[in-house]
Scaffold this motif. Structure first.
Motif, PDB file in Angstrom:
ATOM      1  N   UNK A 140       0.823  -1.194   0.000  1.00 39.56           N
ATOM      2  CA  UNK A 140       0.000   0.000   0.000  1.00 39.56           C
ATOM      3  C   UNK A 140       0.867   1.259   0.000  1.00 39.56           C
ATOM      4  N   UNK A 141       1.954   1.225   0.762  1.00 39.96           N
ATOM      5  CA  UNK A 141       2.872   2.377   0.791  1.00 39.96           C
ATOM      6  C   UNK A 141       3.457   2.628  -0.591  1.00 39.96           C
ATOM      7  N   UNK A 142       3.827   1.561  -1.260  1.00 33.50           N
ATOM      8  CA  UNK A 142       4.374   1.698  -2.611  1.00 33.50           C
ATOM      9  C   UNK A 142       3.342   2.307  -3.561  1.00 33.50           C
ATOM     10  N   UNK A 148       0.206   9.625  -5.122  1.00 29.51           N
ATOM     11  CA  UNK A 148      -0.079  10.371  -3.880  1.00 29.51           C
ATOM     12  C   UNK A 148      -1.447  11.035  -3.846  1.00 29.51           C
ATOM     13  N   UNK A 149      -2.137  11.087  -4.968  1.00 29.48           N
ATOM     14  CA  UNK A 149      -3.456  11.723  -5.002  1.00 29.48           C
ATOM     15  C   UNK A 149      -4.584  10.755  -4.611  1.00 29.48           C
ATOM     16  N   UNK A 150      -4.230   9.535  -4.227  1.00 32.92           N
ATOM     17  CA  UNK A 150      -5.255   8.557  -3.825  1.00 32.92           C
ATOM     18  C   UNK A 150      -6.063   9.091  -2.653  1.00 32.92           C
ATOM     19  N   UNK A 151      -7.356   8.907  -2.727  1.00 37.73           N
ATOM     20  CA  UNK A 151      -8.226   9.317  -1.633  1.00 37.73           C
ATOM     21  C   UNK A 151      -8.198   8.264  -0.526  1.00 37.73           C
ATOM     22  N   UNK A 152      -8.733   8.630   0.641  1.00 36.98           N
ATOM     23  CA  UNK A 152      -8.806   7.678   1.747  1.00 36.98           C
ATOM     24  C   UNK A 152      -9.643   6.455   1.354  1.00 36.98           C
ATOM     25  N   UNK A 153     -10.721   6.702   0.649  1.00 35.97           N
ATOM     26  CA  UNK A 153     -11.582   5.611   0.194  1.00 35.97           C
ATOM     27  C   UNK A 153     -10.813   4.660  -0.708  1.00 35.97           C
ATOM     28  N   UNK A 157      -9.960   0.682   0.071  1.00 35.99           N
ATOM     29  CA  UNK A 157     -10.425  -0.341  -0.857  1.00 35.99           C
ATOM     30  C   UNK A 157      -9.263  -1.151  -1.425  1.00 35.99           C
ATOM     31  N   UNK A 158      -8.160  -0.480  -1.721  1.00 30.21           N
ATOM     32  CA  UNK A 158      -6.981  -1.197  -2.206  1.00 30.21           C
ATOM     33  C   UNK A 158      -6.418  -2.115  -1.134  1.00 30.21           C
ATOM     34  N   UNK A 159      -6.436  -1.635   0.119  1.00 27.66           N
ATOM     35  CA  UNK A 159      -5.921  -2.443   1.224  1.00 27.66           C
ATOM     36  C   UNK A 159      -6.750  -3.713   1.406  1.00 27.66           C
ATOM     37  N   UNK A 160      -8.066  -3.582   1.353  1.00 29.24           N
ATOM     38  CA  UNK A 160      -8.931  -4.765   1.472  1.00 29.24           C
ATOM     39  C   UNK A 160      -8.672  -5.748   0.341  1.00 29.24           C
ATOM     40  N   UNK A 161      -8.457  -5.226  -0.852  1.00 28.42           N
ATOM     41  CA  UNK A 161      -8.184  -6.078  -2.011  1.00 28.42           C
ATOM     42  C   UNK A 161      -6.882  -6.854  -1.802  1.00 28.42           C
ATOM     43  N   UNK A 162      -5.845  -6.164  -1.330  1.00 29.44           N
ATOM     44  CA  UNK A 162      -4.551  -6.807  -1.115  1.00 29.44           C
ATOM     45  C   UNK A 162      -4.619  -7.860  -0.019  1.00 29.44           C
TER      46      UNK A 162
END
Length: 209
Positions: A140-142, A148-153, A157-162
């Protein structure tokens, strides 16, 4: 972490209460065999020997539906923000957990048996949640550094997917945990006791931190 783990308690309690409704005319499996069949149905969706614990095809279909509904219920209750945890994400997480469950490794050994009560030991290699979370955070950090413009949402969502992907792969601990399960004979079928600490102990084993 608690949000990710919560649904597992629901799943296991449903599994135990559902099996308590099963009966048959004669004993077809030992306590060790019954526990193994129970785990195979619950985690691996394996119905090969369901007749040995008194399950019909109709019972089996109902049992699996209860499990899948329990997973969805747990995901929904653990993560109430529907704008983040959309139906698509819920369905994907459910599929990831079902696939990951099929890769959990366990062995069953008999501890003791008397006329109507038996105790077995289940040695379980469950999900290595620390490794799964650490891997997901690193990825997720990568991703955030690249975008860097990713929103909190989007981040959530990406974290749950990973996390779901690592669970589906069957990222397991190396050393098994031991869970003791008490079974009682009811109508000549060995069934797990619903009043034991089995669900909490198994939860700890399959979602190791």
């Amino acid at each position: 972490m608690q949000k990710i783990k919560k649904f597992s308690v629901i799943l296991l309690l449903i599994a135990l209460s559902s099996l308590m409704l099963i009966s048959c005319e004669k004993e077809k499996a030992t306590p060790q065999e019954s526990a193994k069949i129970f785990l195979d149905v619950t985690f691996k969706n394996d119905k090969t020997n369901i007749d040995k614990i008194g399950l019909t095809e109709k019972d089996y279909a109902s049992f699996r539906k209860e499990i899948e509904d329990g997973i969805m219920q747990g995901i929904a209750e653990g993560n109430t923000d529907s704008s983040i945890i959309t139906d698509e994400i819920k369905n994907n997480l459910k599929a990831d957990f079902i696939k990951g469950f099929s890769k959990i490794d366990y062995k069953v050994n008999t501890i003791s048996t008397d006329k109507d009560t038996a105790e077995v030991e289940v040695k379980v290699r469950g999900f290595d949640m620390k490794k799964i979370i650490d891997n997901s955070m690193a990825k997720m950090k990568e991703e955030v550094n690249k975008n860097p413009s990713m929103t909190e949402k989007q981040i959530y969502q990406s974290a749950f997917k990973m996390i779901g992907e690592d669970i589906a792969k069957g990222t397991l601990v190396q050393e098994p945990k031991s869970v003791k399960l008490t079974l009682t004979k009811k109508d000549n079928v060995w069934l797990p006791e619903s009043e034991t600490n089995y669900s909490d102990d198994m939860l700890s084993a399959i979602m190791s931190e």
